[in-house]
Design a protein around this motif. Structure first.
Motif, PDB file in Angstrom:
ATOM      1  N   LEU A 141     118.998  17.451   7.795  1.00 52.35           N
ATOM      2  CA  LEU A 141     119.228  17.392   6.356  1.00 52.35           C
ATOM      3  C   LEU A 141     120.483  18.190   6.059  1.00 52.35           C
ATOM      4  O   LEU A 141     120.609  19.339   6.505  1.00 52.35           O
ATOM      5  CB  LEU A 141     118.036  18.001   5.616  1.00 52.35           C
ATOM      6  CG  LEU A 141     118.103  18.052   4.092  1.00 52.35           C
ATOM      7  CD1 LEU A 141     117.810  16.667   3.526  1.00 52.35           C
ATOM      8  CD2 LEU A 141     117.072  19.048   3.553  1.00 52.35           C
ATOM      9  N   GLY A 142     121.445  17.594   5.336  1.00 56.83           N
ATOM     10  CA  GLY A 142     122.678  18.321   5.092  1.00 56.83           C
ATOM     11  C   GLY A 142     123.472  17.772   3.933  1.00 56.83           C
ATOM     12  O   GLY A 142     123.149  16.718   3.369  1.00 56.83           O
ATOM     13  N   THR A 143     124.533  18.484   3.595  1.00 55.08           N
ATOM     14  CA  THR A 143     125.368  18.103   2.459  1.00 55.08           C
ATOM     15  C   THR A 143     126.251  16.903   2.759  1.00 55.08           C
ATOM     16  O   THR A 143     126.937  16.409   1.865  1.00 55.08           O
ATOM     17  CB  THR A 143     126.254  19.289   2.035  1.00 55.08           C
ATOM     18  OG1 THR A 143     127.012  19.740   3.171  1.00 55.08           O
ATOM     19  CG2 THR A 143     125.410  20.441   1.522  1.00 55.08           C
ATOM     20  N   PHE A 144     126.234  16.416   3.988  1.00 57.05           N
ATOM     21  CA  PHE A 144     126.989  15.210   4.332  1.00 57.05           C
ATOM     22  C   PHE A 144     126.292  13.951   3.824  1.00 57.05           C
ATOM     23  O   PHE A 144     126.834  12.850   3.914  1.00 57.05           O
ATOM     24  CB  PHE A 144     127.170  15.117   5.851  1.00 57.05           C
ATOM     25  CG  PHE A 144     125.882  15.196   6.621  1.00 57.05           C
ATOM     26  CD1 PHE A 144     125.117  14.066   6.842  1.00 57.05           C
ATOM     27  CD2 PHE A 144     125.426  16.411   7.097  1.00 57.05           C
ATOM     28  CE1 PHE A 144     123.917  14.137   7.532  1.00 57.05           C
ATOM     29  CE2 PHE A 144     124.229  16.497   7.792  1.00 57.05           C
ATOM     30  CZ  PHE A 144     123.468  15.357   8.008  1.00 57.05           C
ATOM     31  N   GLY A 145     125.074  14.093   3.322  1.00 60.37           N
ATOM     32  CA  GLY A 145     124.303  12.963   2.797  1.00 60.37           C
ATOM     33  C   GLY A 145     123.362  13.442   1.713  1.00 60.37           C
ATOM     34  O   GLY A 145     123.379  14.620   1.320  1.00 60.37           O
ATOM     35  N   PRO A 146     122.507  12.569   1.207  1.00 60.24           N
ATOM     36  CA  PRO A 146     121.542  12.976   0.179  1.00 60.24           C
ATOM     37  C   PRO A 146     120.588  14.049   0.707  1.00 60.24           C
ATOM     38  O   PRO A 146     119.968  13.871   1.751  1.00 60.24           O
ATOM     39  CB  PRO A 146     120.795  11.670  -0.135  1.00 60.24           C
ATOM     40  CG  PRO A 146     121.696  10.576   0.333  1.00 60.24           C
ATOM     41  CD  PRO A 146     122.426  11.125   1.513  1.00 60.24           C
ATOM     42  N   LEU A 147     120.468  15.147  -0.020  1.00 59.37           N
ATOM     43  CA  LEU A 147     119.627  16.248   0.435  1.00 59.37           C
ATOM     44  C   LEU A 147     118.141  15.905   0.398  1.00 59.37           C
ATOM     45  O   LEU A 147     117.324  16.619   0.980  1.00 59.37           O
ATOM     46  CB  LEU A 147     119.897  17.494  -0.408  1.00 59.37           C
ATOM     47  CG  LEU A 147     121.227  18.206  -0.132  1.00 59.37           C
ATOM     48  CD1 LEU A 147     121.444  19.338  -1.123  1.00 59.37           C
ATOM     49  CD2 LEU A 147     121.264  18.746   1.294  1.00 59.37           C
ATOM     50  N   HIS A 148     117.802  14.824  -0.288  1.00 57.91           N
ATOM     51  CA  HIS A 148     116.394  14.429  -0.346  1.00 57.91           C
ATOM     52  C   HIS A 148     116.048  13.408   0.738  1.00 57.91           C
ATOM     53  O   HIS A 148     114.911  12.931   0.789  1.00 57.91           O
ATOM     54  CB  HIS A 148     116.069  13.834  -1.723  1.00 57.91           C
ATOM     55  CG  HIS A 148     116.950  12.678  -2.106  1.00 57.91           C
ATOM     56  ND1 HIS A 148     116.756  11.397  -1.620  1.00 57.91           N
ATOM     57  CD2 HIS A 148     118.043  12.623  -2.904  1.00 57.91           C
ATOM     58  CE1 HIS A 148     117.685  10.599  -2.113  1.00 57.91           C
ATOM     59  NE2 HIS A 148     118.480  11.318  -2.895  1.00 57.91           N
ATOM     60  N   SER A 149     117.016  13.081   1.595  1.00 59.96           N
ATOM     61  CA  SER A 149     116.779  12.051   2.610  1.00 59.96           C
ATOM     62  C   SER A 149     117.178  12.553   3.994  1.00 59.96           C
ATOM     63  O   SER A 149     118.306  12.306   4.456  1.00 59.96           O
ATOM     64  CB  SER A 149     117.566  10.777   2.268  1.00 59.96           C
ATOM     65  OG  SER A 149     117.182  10.257   1.019  1.00 59.96           O
ATOM     66  N   PRO A 150     116.291  13.266   4.688  1.00 54.74           N
ATOM     67  CA  PRO A 150     116.601  13.694   6.053  1.00 54.74           C
ATOM     68  C   PRO A 150     116.861  12.494   6.959  1.00 54.74           C
ATOM     69  O   PRO A 150     116.234  11.441   6.819  1.00 54.74           O
ATOM     70  CB  PRO A 150     115.337  14.451   6.483  1.00 54.74           C
ATOM     71  CG  PRO A 150     114.655  14.828   5.206  1.00 54.74           C
ATOM     72  CD  PRO A 150     114.969  13.731   4.241  1.00 54.74           C
ATOM     73  N   VAL A 151     117.795  12.666   7.890  1.00 52.03           N
ATOM     74  CA  VAL A 151     118.138  11.609   8.836  1.00 52.03           C
ATOM     75  C   VAL A 151     117.393  11.872  10.143  1.00 52.03           C
ATOM     76  O   VAL A 151     117.571  12.930  10.755  1.00 52.03           O
ATOM     77  CB  VAL A 151     119.659  11.570   9.092  1.00 52.03           C
ATOM     78  CG1 VAL A 151     120.006  10.437  10.057  1.00 52.03           C
ATOM     79  CG2 VAL A 151     120.417  11.415   7.778  1.00 52.03           C
ATOM     80  N   PRO A 152     116.545  10.955  10.584  1.00 50.05           N
ATOM     81  CA  PRO A 152     115.754  11.217  11.798  1.00 50.05           C
ATOM     82  C   PRO A 152     116.606  11.186  13.064  1.00 50.05           C
ATOM     83  O   PRO A 152     117.520  10.366  13.197  1.00 50.05           O
ATOM     84  CB  PRO A 152     114.730  10.082  11.797  1.00 50.05           C
ATOM     85  CG  PRO A 152     115.360   8.989  10.991  1.00 50.05           C
ATOM     86  CD  PRO A 152     116.207   9.667   9.953  1.00 50.05           C
ATOM     87  N   LEU A 153     116.313  12.104  13.982  1.00 46.43           N
ATOM     88  CA  LEU A 153     116.895  12.086  15.319  1.00 46.43           C
ATOM     89  C   LEU A 153     115.950  11.319  16.238  1.00 46.43           C
ATOM     90  O   LEU A 153     114.741  11.262  15.995  1.00 46.43           O
ATOM     91  CB  LEU A 153     117.086  13.503  15.865  1.00 46.43           C
ATOM     92  CG  LEU A 153     118.302  14.301  15.380  1.00 46.43           C
ATOM     93  CD1 LEU A 153     118.193  14.646  13.907  1.00 46.43           C
ATOM     94  CD2 LEU A 153     118.481  15.580  16.209  1.00 46.43           C
TER      95      LEU A 153
END
Length: 356
Positions: A88-100
């Motif tokens: 989860l980071g400021t490079f994308g929406p903070l409400h949408s974690p990107v799964p690894l």
């Protein structure tokens, strides 16, 4: 702002991470003063390489790919064996974690998890991992940032970043004066060349010739290069800079009647360098830093590297340092002996094989 995930095969990620993360030794062999006692990162070789910031290729052209980086987040789950990992980071929406996703080698699980996202160049971002739902700092990346609410986050920056990260405004101003007198561009003739490279072009020409470059200065971005170097690869030299810049500022103010060192004459800097070479600097507080010559050599190395490094590292803004070498080294037919454009992709160069 939607996060664009870039598909990378397992081999790509493993090639970039296992050399540094797969070592069994837990000895603090890589602590040069940048870590607190007992920090696990001290056992990781070149932990600053994470997350992996790499060139982006969109499958179309180098010009359309150039404004972006591929940033690969890697989580080492060999000890804890998590069931899910996300970032989860400021490079994308903070409400949408990107799964690894878990990585495999020869059909066997490795314990590593990874995901690659496209991020524009010239940016700074903070992030955390969500490991089985718990948000944690990246245990590998040495870069940390404390937000206004006092909460620490992991940090990374992409290529050609010009956001100050390591030095205060006063430190950057003084550092600019110091490196200016170490570089060949300090001579009037060479300074005019550097200025002319940029100012001879109209705005459209600047955007084409110098993508992601800011207004050129006499240091051709060297201060920015050092700022990024201290933020990432050479964090262990941060105390050297903060301490010595403070001492040098105090010395110059005392010698210049209390005025700002930024306005001190060049001769004063030349005298200071000569004294630093001999380890005998009037007014130097040796109890705070024992070797002014060591810092001078460190500064020289960083300054010369920053002036002629690839612009993606923050220095050599607009490739002005390379243009300087191109103009100075000529053969008997007046052809350049330093044809740097042959080695670089568009838009900086014209090589069609190299992708940055």
């Amino acid at each position: 702002m939607k996060t664009e995930v870039i598909e990378k095969d397992d081999q790509y990620v493993l090639n970039h991470c296992t050399k540094y993360l797969a070592r069994e030794s837990r000895d603090a062999r890589h602590d040069f003063g940048q870590y607190p006692p007992g920090d696990d990162r001290a056992a990781i070789c070149e932990a600053w390489r994470f997350p992996v910031v790499d060139a982006h290729w969109d499958g179309v052209s180098a010009a359309s790919s150039y404004p972006y980086n591929d940033v690969t987040f890697v989580h080492d789950g060999r000890r804890t064996t998590p069931s899910s990992v996300a970032v989860l980071g400021t490079f994308g929406p903070l409400h949408s974690p990107v799964p690894l996703r878990p990585l495999a080698f020869a059909g066997e699980p490795t314990g590593f998890w990874a995901v690659t996202v496209r991020v524009p160049k010239g940016q700074v971002h903070t992030y955390k991992f969500a490991v089985d739902g718990a948000y944690v700092l990246d245990p590998v990346n040495p870069q940390r940032a404390v937000l206004d609410n006092g909460e620490p986050w992991s940090r990374f920056f992409t290529d050609a970043c010009t956001v100050p990260l390591s030095f205060s405004r006063a430190e950057r101003d003084l550092l600019g004066r110091l490196v200016r007198h170490l570089l060949p561009f300090r001579l009037d003739e060479n300074r005019r060349f550097i200025r002319g490279v940029y100012e001879s072009l109209d705005r459209a020409g600047r955007d084409e010739e110098f993508p992601l470059a800011y207004q050129l200065d006499d240091e051709v971005g060297t201060v920015n290069y050092i700022d990024k170097l201290i933020a990432r690869q050479e964090q262990h030299n941060a105390d050297d800079y903060h301490t010595c810049l403070k001492i040098i500022g105090e010395i110059l103010r005392s010698r210049f009647g209390g005025l700002d060192p930024e306005t001190a004459p060049p001769e004063m800097f030349a005298d200071l360098y000569r004294q630093m070479e001999t380890e005998k600097v009037d007014g130097w507080d040796y109890s705070r830093y024992g070797s002014p010559r060591y810092f001078l050599l460190l500064l020289r190395r960083h300054a010369m590297t920053g002036a002629f490094v690839h612009p993606k590292h923050g220095g050599n803004s607009g490739a002005a340092g390379w243009m300087y070498l191109e103009s100075r080294f000529r053969d008997a037919r007046d052809a350049t002996l330093f044809d740097w454009r042959r080695a670089l992709e568009s838009p900086l160069g014209h090589n069609t094989d190299y992708r940055g």
